[in-house]
Motif scaffolding. Sequence first.
Motif, PDB file in Angstrom:
ATOM      1  N   ARG A   1      49.638  50.008  44.569  1.00 16.66           N
ATOM      2  CA  ARG A   1      48.272  49.370  44.012  1.00 16.66           C
ATOM      3  C   ARG A   1      48.155  49.758  42.687  1.00 16.66           C
ATOM      4  O   ARG A   1      48.395  50.810  42.086  1.00 16.66           O
ATOM      5  CB  ARG A   1      47.001  49.853  44.896  1.00 16.66           C
ATOM      6  CG  ARG A   1      47.185  49.589  46.332  1.00 16.66           C
ATOM      7  CD  ARG A   1      45.838  50.202  47.158  1.00 16.66           C
ATOM      8  NE  ARG A   1      46.045  51.490  47.121  1.00 16.66           N
ATOM      9  CZ  ARG A   1      47.194  52.299  47.932  1.00 16.66           C
ATOM     10  NH1 ARG A   1      47.797  51.619  48.857  1.00 16.66           N
ATOM     11  NH2 ARG A   1      46.819  53.596  47.684  1.00 16.66           N
TER      12      ARG A   1
ATOM     13  N   GLU B   1      44.170  45.915  38.999  1.00 18.05           N
ATOM     14  CA  GLU B   1      43.594  45.083  39.858  1.00 18.05           C
ATOM     15  C   GLU B   1      42.228  44.941  40.476  1.00 18.05           C
ATOM     16  O   GLU B   1      41.731  44.318  41.424  1.00 18.05           O
ATOM     17  CB  GLU B   1      44.371  45.292  41.170  1.00 18.05           C
ATOM     18  CG  GLU B   1      46.084  44.694  40.994  1.00 18.05           C
ATOM     19  CD  GLU B   1      46.629  45.385  42.250  1.00 18.05           C
ATOM     20  OE1 GLU B   1      47.803  44.917  42.352  1.00 18.05           O
ATOM     21  OE2 GLU B   1      46.379  45.914  43.346  1.00 18.05           O
TER      22      GLU B   1
ATOM     23  N   LEU C   1      38.026  42.656  42.825  1.00 14.88           N
ATOM     24  CA  LEU C   1      39.136  42.689  43.197  1.00 14.88           C
ATOM     25  C   LEU C   1      40.072  41.498  42.773  1.00 14.88           C
ATOM     26  O   LEU C   1      39.850  40.449  43.205  1.00 14.88           O
ATOM     27  CB  LEU C   1      39.586  43.183  44.429  1.00 14.88           C
ATOM     28  CG  LEU C   1      39.096  44.719  44.904  1.00 14.88           C
ATOM     29  CD1 LEU C   1      37.698  44.633  45.635  1.00 14.88           C
ATOM     30  CD2 LEU C   1      40.130  45.271  45.814  1.00 14.88           C
TER      31      LEU C   1
ATOM     32  N   ILE D   1      43.899  40.946  43.104  1.00  7.09           N
ATOM     33  CA  ILE D   1      45.175  41.171  43.286  1.00  7.09           C
ATOM     34  C   ILE D   1      46.236  40.028  43.271  1.00  7.09           C
ATOM     35  O   ILE D   1      46.136  38.987  43.867  1.00  7.09           O
ATOM     36  CB  ILE D   1      45.504  41.423  44.799  1.00  7.09           C
ATOM     37  CG1 ILE D   1      44.287  42.621  45.136  1.00  7.09           C
ATOM     38  CG2 ILE D   1      46.817  42.387  45.109  1.00  7.09           C
ATOM     39  CD1 ILE D   1      44.402  43.294  46.393  1.00  7.09           C
ATOM     40  N   ARG D   2      46.872  40.027  42.112  1.00  6.35           N
ATOM     41  CA  ARG D   2      47.843  38.804  41.782  1.00  6.35           C
ATOM     42  C   ARG D   2      48.985  38.877  42.627  1.00  6.35           C
ATOM     43  O   ARG D   2      49.609  40.020  42.826  1.00  6.35           O
ATOM     44  CB  ARG D   2      48.229  39.137  40.083  1.00  6.35           C
ATOM     45  CG  ARG D   2      47.227  38.612  39.006  1.00  6.35           C
ATOM     46  CD  ARG D   2      47.729  38.968  37.817  1.00  6.35           C
ATOM     47  NE  ARG D   2      47.829  40.343  37.518  1.00  6.35           N
ATOM     48  CZ  ARG D   2      47.062  41.265  37.322  1.00  6.35           C
ATOM     49  NH1 ARG D   2      45.851  40.808  37.362  1.00  6.35           N
ATOM     50  NH2 ARG D   2      47.447  42.396  37.000  1.00  6.35           N
TER      51      ARG D   2
ATOM     52  N   ILE E   1      49.319  38.364  45.656  1.00  2.37           N
ATOM     53  CA  ILE E   1      48.990  39.059  47.036  1.00  2.37           C
ATOM     54  C   ILE E   1      49.971  38.337  48.171  1.00  2.37           C
ATOM     55  O   ILE E   1      50.457  39.316  48.976  1.00  2.37           O
ATOM     56  CB  ILE E   1      47.620  38.942  47.614  1.00  2.37           C
ATOM     57  CG1 ILE E   1      47.073  39.633  48.667  1.00  2.37           C
ATOM     58  CG2 ILE E   1      47.288  37.487  47.956  1.00  2.37           C
ATOM     59  CD1 ILE E   1      45.808  39.845  48.923  1.00  2.37           C
TER      60      ILE E   1
ATOM     61  N   ASP F   1      47.314  34.354  44.437  1.00  2.77           N
ATOM     62  CA  ASP F   1      46.528  35.326  44.108  1.00  2.77           C
ATOM     63  C   ASP F   1      45.156  35.559  44.986  1.00  2.77           C
ATOM     64  O   ASP F   1      44.875  34.642  45.683  1.00  2.77           O
ATOM     65  CB  ASP F   1      45.940  35.195  42.369  1.00  2.77           C
ATOM     66  CG  ASP F   1      46.815  34.847  41.493  1.00  2.77           C
ATOM     67  OD1 ASP F   1      48.014  35.607  41.862  1.00  2.77           O
ATOM     68  OD2 ASP F   1      46.724  34.708  40.636  1.00  2.77           O
TER      69      ASP F   1
ATOM     70  N   GLN G   1      41.168  36.952  45.338  1.00  2.00           N
ATOM     71  CA  GLN G   1      40.285  37.793  44.359  1.00  2.00           C
ATOM     72  C   GLN G   1      38.929  37.498  45.153  1.00  2.00           C
ATOM     73  O   GLN G   1      38.809  36.698  46.057  1.00  2.00           O
ATOM     74  CB  GLN G   1      40.020  36.690  43.017  1.00  2.00           C
ATOM     75  CG  GLN G   1      38.859  37.212  42.009  1.00  2.00           C
ATOM     76  CD  GLN G   1      39.034  36.476  40.837  1.00  2.00           C
ATOM     77  OE1 GLN G   1      39.953  36.258  40.218  1.00  2.00           O
ATOM     78  NE2 GLN G   1      37.748  36.330  40.225  1.00  2.00           N
TER      79      GLN G   1
ATOM     80  N   TYR H   1      41.084  53.705  44.036  1.00  2.00           N
ATOM     81  CA  TYR H   1      41.879  52.705  44.621  1.00  2.00           C
ATOM     82  C   TYR H   1      43.491  52.945  44.397  1.00  2.00           C
ATOM     83  O   TYR H   1      44.418  52.581  45.393  1.00  2.00           O
ATOM     84  CB  TYR H   1      41.707  51.524  43.812  1.00  2.00           C
ATOM     85  CG  TYR H   1      42.465  50.029  44.021  1.00  2.00           C
ATOM     86  CD1 TYR H   1      42.135  49.452  45.349  1.00  2.00           C
ATOM     87  CD2 TYR H   1      43.331  49.455  43.296  1.00  2.00           C
ATOM     88  CE1 TYR H   1      42.733  48.351  45.781  1.00  2.00           C
ATOM     89  CE2 TYR H   1      44.210  48.430  43.740  1.00  2.00           C
ATOM     90  CZ  TYR H   1      43.743  47.900  44.930  1.00  2.00           C
ATOM     91  OH  TYR H   1      44.362  46.489  45.177  1.00  2.00           O
TER      92      TYR H   1
END
Length: 573
Positions: free
Chosen positions: A424, A428, A447, A449-450, A452, A457, A459, A515
């Motif tokens: 992580r 992010e 959040l 997270i590219r 994922i 992505d 979000q 995180y």
Amino acid sequence: MGRHGLHLVHSKAWEKHHELPIHGVRSQRQMHRLQSRLAELQQPADRLQQLAYEMKISPQAFSGDQVLTLAPYFPGTELVLALHLFDNHLFGLRCDQAIHLLNMITVPEQRLDALQVIDENLLDPVNRFQLRNLFPSYLLRQVDQILAEVRGQSHIYGSVTSSRVIFLIDTSGSMSTEFQTDCGEYFNRLEFIVHDLHKILHHRIQQQMKFNIIHFGTHVHPWKHTLTPATHHHLKQAEHYLDHLEPAGTTNTHDALKQALSDEEADTIYLLSDGEPTMDTRTILLDLQNWLQQRQNPCVIHTIAFLMGHTSNDPRPREFMAEIARMAGGVFRCLDPFTPIHQEFGGSYSQNPNFNDDEFVQFFQGRLRNIPPQLLQNVGLYAQQQYPSSTMITTNTPYQIQPSNPVQQDSVPNFKSQLKSRPRLQDEIDIPSFHHEHGHDRFTIRLNIREIVPRHDGQWSVSHTFDEFNQLHHQLEKRCAIPSFPSHHHSLLHRSQHNQEQRRQDLEIYIKQLYVYVSPYEYPEFDLFLLMELHVNQLIKQAEIEWKIHEQQTAMPSSTDEAPPPPYELAIR
């Protein structure tokens, strides 16, 4: 004779008169819990996984009597495998206990395999030739070869089985603390541990092994810059180096662990310290977790808390050293007259552990790495060759559970497993804004997270008040090491846009650190706070649908050409 020339003392006399109180075995409650669970399980692989799970959540070892108590739950070949799993988690066996244990294995060849596993764990090697009576004549030549090389378990370090090991030695000023042995003689901590390390270099280091010694006080001092082959010349150099160590300075455990873990070739570290570092222990544990995740090759850390000479029963040094071992999959040993015999260390226990969890699978595979494949196949385990790291060539072969339904080449990739195993990153997560609602300021957590899953992505946003952040902090600090929480210096009576913006910035720094260091997948309260599982599951379901559509559209008619592999890594469910 050098400064620490105690290694010239006759070994048997030393062991007889200078043994110290050493603790770290499982409690009665832990043993009862494990026995009850093993009695419920029907499949051999399930019992072995349960044993490995117990080792993963707690760094405490098993005494000889405890191993004998568990042995009936692992009949035949299973017991040989269980002994492989115990490995460093075995606190030691007397020869009479070893005889009782080997008698539970009826097949002579399997009994020989078991002897090869436990030979370095014998506490009274002077009695080792009593074990010959357990074997038929046609195996005695092999038995004699094994017994002739037995030197007994190290009183401090346990059994040293790794071939790529670093000894990380605390030489701070507190290691000059003196204590009295059972025979009434006085030594300081450093003198005693150096003697035991001399014995390891003399009797347990094999020529095919590579090792290094790093000692630390205020600064970190490596003996060599990399692991060094255990030639006769290098062993003599190491002994000379140890003989001239002096206790001085503060305890820089943080930088010592960082330097030791930077050597990707090492797979085992023995950390010996009094467990009282100069730096805040929470910071050390948080950084340690990050360093372990960044390594390309796994590394186990065994810890020894050498607390002889303490005049107070302070549990914090023991707890700190035990937590390092737990985080790094190692074993914790403690030399301390105050430690309760059955004190418990380790993480939270689950009645229904997930044996397909990525962290557990990695831990379990590490324990099975050097076991002969035919033993694994007998209990429903199989070998799966993995490609070695590009930075290090290894001949070890990890193993996995034999799946009841083998994965087909056109199966949907396990996106969730891949996501959970991915580190992580701080970028992010952020807190871009806050707003006032019902008398409270609510801070928006975003959040993003590219990738994922490939080409997707993830979000989403959630919002919480400062008090809700504080409540999460209190919940997590009871279970794991976490960053410090922002202070309450922003008074509600003097609310201003500037003060609230400062609080947003403080909370953003805090949530970014949390995180990175605390996994939402392991702590449900953090998962609920971020609504992580809910949103990730929704995104993954959509990605699986699109992946199937993509596969159908790109599927080619049957051809003599070999079909290309799936675009993503397959994972066993």
